[in-house]
Design a protein around this motif. Structure first.
Motif, short mmCIF file in Angstrom:
data_model
loop_
_atom_site.label_atom_id
_atom_site.label_comp_id
_atom_site.label_asym_id
_atom_site.label_seq_id
_atom_site.Cartn_x
_atom_site.Cartn_y
_atom_site.Cartn_z
N LEU A 40 0.83 -1.21 0.00
CA LEU A 40 0.00 0.00 0.00
C LEU A 40 0.86 1.26 0.00
O LEU A 40 0.54 2.25 -0.65
CB LEU A 40 -0.94 0.00 1.21
N PHE A 74 -5.84 -4.75 -4.54
CA PHE A 74 -6.75 -5.17 -3.48
C PHE A 74 -6.61 -6.66 -3.21
O PHE A 74 -6.48 -7.09 -2.06
CB PHE A 74 -8.18 -4.81 -3.87
N SER A 81 -7.96 -4.34 3.92
CA SER A 81 -7.11 -4.66 2.78
C SER A 81 -7.41 -3.76 1.60
O SER A 81 -6.65 -3.70 0.64
CB SER A 81 -7.32 -6.12 2.36
N MET A 82 -8.55 -3.10 1.67
CA MET A 82 -8.97 -2.26 0.55
C MET A 82 -8.13 -1.00 0.49
O MET A 82 -8.14 -0.20 1.42
CB MET A 82 -10.45 -1.90 0.74
N PRO A 83 -7.36 -0.82 -0.60
CA PRO A 83 -6.59 0.41 -0.68
C PRO A 83 -7.53 1.60 -0.77
O PRO A 83 -8.50 1.58 -1.52
CB PRO A 83 -5.78 0.26 -1.97
N PHE A 97 -7.31 4.58 -2.08
CA PHE A 97 -7.52 5.26 -3.37
C PHE A 97 -8.42 4.44 -4.28
O PHE A 97 -9.21 4.98 -5.03
CB PHE A 97 -6.18 5.55 -4.06
N PHE A 98 -8.33 3.11 -4.17
CA PHE A 98 -9.16 2.26 -5.00
C PHE A 98 -10.62 2.36 -4.56
O PHE A 98 -11.54 2.48 -5.38
CB PHE A 98 -8.67 0.82 -4.93
#
Lengths: 319, 295, 309
Positions: free
Chosen positions: B227, B272, C139-141, C143-144
């Motif tokens: 990240l 992700f 876990s979710m970035p 920016f995404f």
């Protein structure tokens, strides 16, 4: 002939708890003025209750932890500084056998690797590892196993084998069988004696079990709260102990001797806190013969023809 | 080498196979995805149908396959310059993975070494190293990294150094604690009593015995490192054109959300899934390897 | 009280180190006049600006005069728009505070109840579901997630604005983006902290006295379990600031983060340094508060805080 090991007025204290900014930490004297000698090929049994400082003593005489004061000489020379090259080389000549054999072995390495390790450290011929394994009565196949696959008796054999590879002159046995089943104890004790006969090593045999010490020792030293209170050749000690504490210890052991059976055993209570030892003779609160003198004046270790004891009233009591 | 050194290999191999067959589904899927990512990392240049920077102005912004107007020549479509998205994705994943692995390893090696040093030397060394740990933990490192990268310009060496400095303090702190307690264990004292130098005690005995919690920490840190890299590249500060990384692709694709959403969504999804897989693996390993967590 | 002074001293040293570190790294990284001035200006003009911004002096003198000015509250002049750098930064603070505050509120309001539920119904399907969602969440970035939200709510459904600020509608997506990861982390911490507390003897006492589940959880367990959770929040401030920069960039939210990315791009040294100091201060202050709260709650921490690390 010089003694192999000689300790003179050895002292070691430990800190109890943490000190604060304005509070000094308390200390207690684990070993408090101990002197002893050990000759080549001889076995000195050191007995006493748990907390009497016998384990600390065994680490001190090997130089595994530094002593506060006193003097230790090995083969006529003082012990080198802990961790120095000389100190490391000296490990070849003196080894320790632990009470907790399982803890003394690396859980992640095979038995073979661990028995061979001292040889790698000191650049010695690797064949000695196989010999050592055979000497302690373990099959060569055991080398591939890991510690968790072995029984307690087998682990203690491994620890002994690992020490043997260095062919030491002195082995300190710190309660080597007390963690084992009684049936296994006899096997290990016999092994230890056979090895001594074959190799002529000197043993400092530390134990709380007088019947085992009776089996292995040439001489016996009794420790109480960091001090030696009596020291005598085995035969003399077991037939007629001088110190009241020795008598109490012996009375607690089932001895197969009709002459001593039935004699009233002096009942002694729990040992006092070693961090705050009693004044005078340290044994006086538990001693059935204690007098005013015992409460205020610490008795010196006195010579009684080839044996020593520290008690004010030996002469009166042995009449 | 004597016969004594031969480890019992066959038995251990079967134990591993048995464990593998009993893995939870999620963990197997996560492990499978990470293996795929590792495969791509190694073989990106072999698999890619086109060079990742091959410009084809005749085929710009073609959509990925299930959508109308897609061609099998470009299964994931093409970007604004007609570059094959699949090939770019492979190379981008490779770059991101390599950087994250390198960054994680640098941080781990540095942290573990300093942790050992602090525990071994004690005293002033310990104080200074632990003060550095506190200092690093108290710095907004992502933001400082952002400023350094912006001012230092496009330097791979600086970027790698910054990635390596990310997270080292956690390893140092954990290692120090583990070493201090392992050093007092019977096996360590016994080896010392055999005459071993500290080096042997630390490397041959203590390190293997504390490896479990450290590996857990590694898997926990890895998603964060990914990240870290992708965020900086997303902001246009880490990996910059003509090179590409997952974050850089996503940042580029963000400008074409209205016409070609897949330019951003596909690399985003890969990031992700990577962090998710590592988190799942990390959680599983933690339960398996770290005995201190058994409550 | 000695430990508070020690903590304060430590915080000050950390601030000083950050300040020095940033100063030297940024000054050593190149000449700002090369970026700020057009390529074709003559050498004299360049020298004029170098002198004006104090860039012509030796580095050491620049550093000492910078420190002296800082102590008087002078953060320097923004190279780009020629006004007080602190003013430039301070104008953006409310926006970032609004975004961060909302995100923390979202994180707590979603994360804590979920964590409590997971702990109370430990090892049930509910626990497993909540914890699975939590793994996805962190876990979710960032920016995404932001881009997905824009795609769905701005471009497909056309219900929320994709960028800018001003109305409440503008706040929803950025705050949700920034808050999701922290909600997931808080759910996990709350769960483990609650499980810890629920196994304590006083919880069994409460149960034996006949207190109902709701009462036991809300009156006895939660207050005790929330202390470590809140302290975690303090420790995560630095992480949050980093994510805020990314979130503000995605949604063109006019806060400190956006200012930083643009100031950094134009090498506006004074502004960048001012932001660094402010953020480092926020972080150090948050850590201080955590330390103080912890020390106040648990006297054992005061001496030798590192002994159990």
């Amino acid at each position: 002939m010089t003694a192999l090991l000689r300790a003179e007025d050895l002292r070691k204290s430990y800190q109890v708890g943490r000190g604060g900014l304005f509070r000094r930490a308390r200390r207690f004297n684990a070993v408090d003025g101990v002197s002893l000698t050990l000759n080549r090929g001889e076995t000195l049994g050191v007995v006493g209750e748990s907390g009497c400082g016998k384990s600390t003593l065994s680490r001190l005489v090997l130089g595994l932890s530094p002593h506060d004061s006193g003097e230790i000489t090995f083969d006529g020379a003082p012990l080198p500084d802990e961790g120095s090259d000389d100190w490391r080389h000296l490990r070849r000549r003196m080894q320790l056998v632990y009470q907790d054999a399982a803890g003394a072995l690396d859980p992640r390495q095979s038995i073979g690797t661990q028995i061979a390790e001292p040889l790698k450290i000191h650049n010695l011929p690797p064949e000695r590892a196989e010999q050592a394994l055979a000497d302690v009565g373990l099959p060569q196949a055991m080398a591939a196993r890991h510690p968790h696959e072995l029984s307690g008796g087998q682990l203690q054999r491994v620890v002994i084998a690992r020490a043997l590879t260095l062919e030491p002159e002195l082995m300190v046995m710190d309660e080597p069988v007390s963690a084992l089943d009684v049936s296994i104890q006899a096997q290990i004790v016999n092994l230890i004696q056979d090895l001594q006969q074959a190799r002529g090593m000197a043993y400092l045999f530390v134990s709380h079990d007088l019947s085992i010490v009776h089996h292995v020792a040439d001489r016996v030293a009794v420790m109480y709260l960091g001090q030696v209170v009596e020291e005598a050749p085995k035969a003399a000690f077991y037939t007629r102990a001088l110190h009241p504490y020795s008598k109490a210890l012996l009375a607690a052991v089932p001895v197969p001797d009709p002459a001593t059976r039935g004699r009233a055993a002096p009942r002694i209570g729990d040992p006092p806190n070693p961090a705050a030892p009693p004044t005078g003779c340290r044994f006086h609160p538990r001693c059935p013969h204690a007098t005013e003198q015992c409460r205020v004046e610490a008795p010196a270790l006195r010579d009684f023809g080839g044996r020593r004891a520290a008690c004010h009233r030996i002469e009166e009591l042995s009449q | 080498m004597s016969a004594l050194d031969r480890p019992a290999l066959p038995a251990r191999r079967w134990v591993w196979l048995a464990t593998l067959s009993r893995l939870p589904v999620m963990v197997s899927v996560a492990a499978g995805f990470m293996l795929l990512m590792l495969f791509v990392t190694v073989f990106a240049q072999v698999i890619q149908p086109y060079a990742f920077d091959h410009v084809d102005l005749m085929n710009r912004m073609t959509p990925p396959v299930p959508l109308a107007g897609a061609t099998w020549a470009h299964p994931m479509g093409t970007d604004t310059l007609g570059r094959d998205l699949f090939s770019r994705l492979l190379v981008a994943a490779q770059t991101s993975m390599l950087l994250s692995i390198l960054g994680t390893c640098l941080g781990a090696v540095m942290g573990i070494a300093l942790g050992f040093l602090a525990a071994h030397k004690g005293g002033l060394w310990d104080e200074v190293i632990m003060a550095l740990v506190d200092f690093q933990a108290a710095m907004p490192w992502f933001i400082i990294a952002l400023a350094i990268l912006a001012f230092m310009g496009n330097s791979m060496a600086v970027f790698i150094a910054i990635m390596g400095l990310y997270g080292w303090e956690t390893y140092a702190r954990i290692t120090r604690g583990l070493v201090l307690s392992a050093r007092e264990q019977g096996y360590a004292l016994a080896v010392r009593g055999l005459g071993a130098k500290p080096r042997r005690v630390y490397l041959h005995h203590i390190l293997p015995n504390i490896a479990g919690p450290l590996i857990v920490q590694l898997t926990i840190n890895f998603p964060n490192t990914i990240l870290f890299e992708t965020s900086l590249s997303f902001l246009g500060l880490g990996i910059r054109p003509p090179m590409t990384s997952l974050g850089q692709m996503l940042g580029e694709g963000r400008d074409y959300l209205i016409n070609a959403w897949w330019l951003a969504v596909i690399p985003g999804l890969v990031i992700f899934l990577t962090t998710l897989s590592m988190s799942v693996l990390g959680d599983w390993l933690r339960v398996k390897l770290d005995p201190s967590l058994e409550t | 009280m000695t430990w508070i002074l020690l903590k304060l001293l430590r915080a000050l040293v950390t601030m000083g180190l950050v300040l020095t570190f940033v100063f030297f790294v940024l000054r050593l990284s190149g000449d700002p006049t090369l970026v700020l001035l057009p390529d074709d200006v003559d050498q004299a003009t360049r020298e004029f600006y170098r002198a004006k911004w104090g860039l012509d002096a030796p580095l050491w003198e620049q550093y000492t005069s910078y420190l002296r000015a800082l102590l008087q509250g002078d953060f320097g002049i923004s190279f780009r728009n020629n006004i007080d750098a602190f003013q430039v930064v301070w104008d953006r603070v409310p926006k970032t505070a609004l975004l961060g505050g909302t995100a923390i509120a979202i994180a707590l309001l979603i994360g804590m109840p979920l964590g409590v539920l997971a702990a109370v119904y430990r090892d049930s399907w509910l626990d497993r579901t909540v914890m699975s969602i939590a793994v996805f969440g962190f876990s979710m970035p960032n920016f995404f997630l932001g881009i997905l939200l824009i795609l769905i709510f701005s471009l497909k459904l056309r219900v929320l604005p994709s960028s800018g600020s001003g109305t409440w509608a503008h706040l929803i997506m950025p705050a949700a983006t920034l808050g999701t990861g922290f909600a997931a982390q808080i759910a996990r911490y709350t769960r483990s902290s609650m499980i810890d507390v629920l196994s304590k003897p006083y919880m069994r006492t409460a149960r034996s006295k006949g207190a109902g589940l709701t009462r036991r959880v809300s009156q006895h367990a939660l207050p005790n379990a929330s202390v470590p959770v809140v302290t975690i929040l303090g420790i995560k401030v630095g992480e949050m600031l980093g994510w805020a920069v990314v979130t503000e960039t995605v949604f063109a939210w006019p806060g400190i983060g956006r200012l930083l990315t643009s100031a950094v791009a134009s090498r506006d040294l004074a502004v960048v340094q001012c932001i660094m100091i402010l953020l480092a201060f926020t972080m150090v202050a948050a850590n201080m508060v955590v330390d103080l709260v912890y020390g106040w709650l648990d006297p054992r921490v005061r001496v030798g805080a590192r002994a159990q690390a």
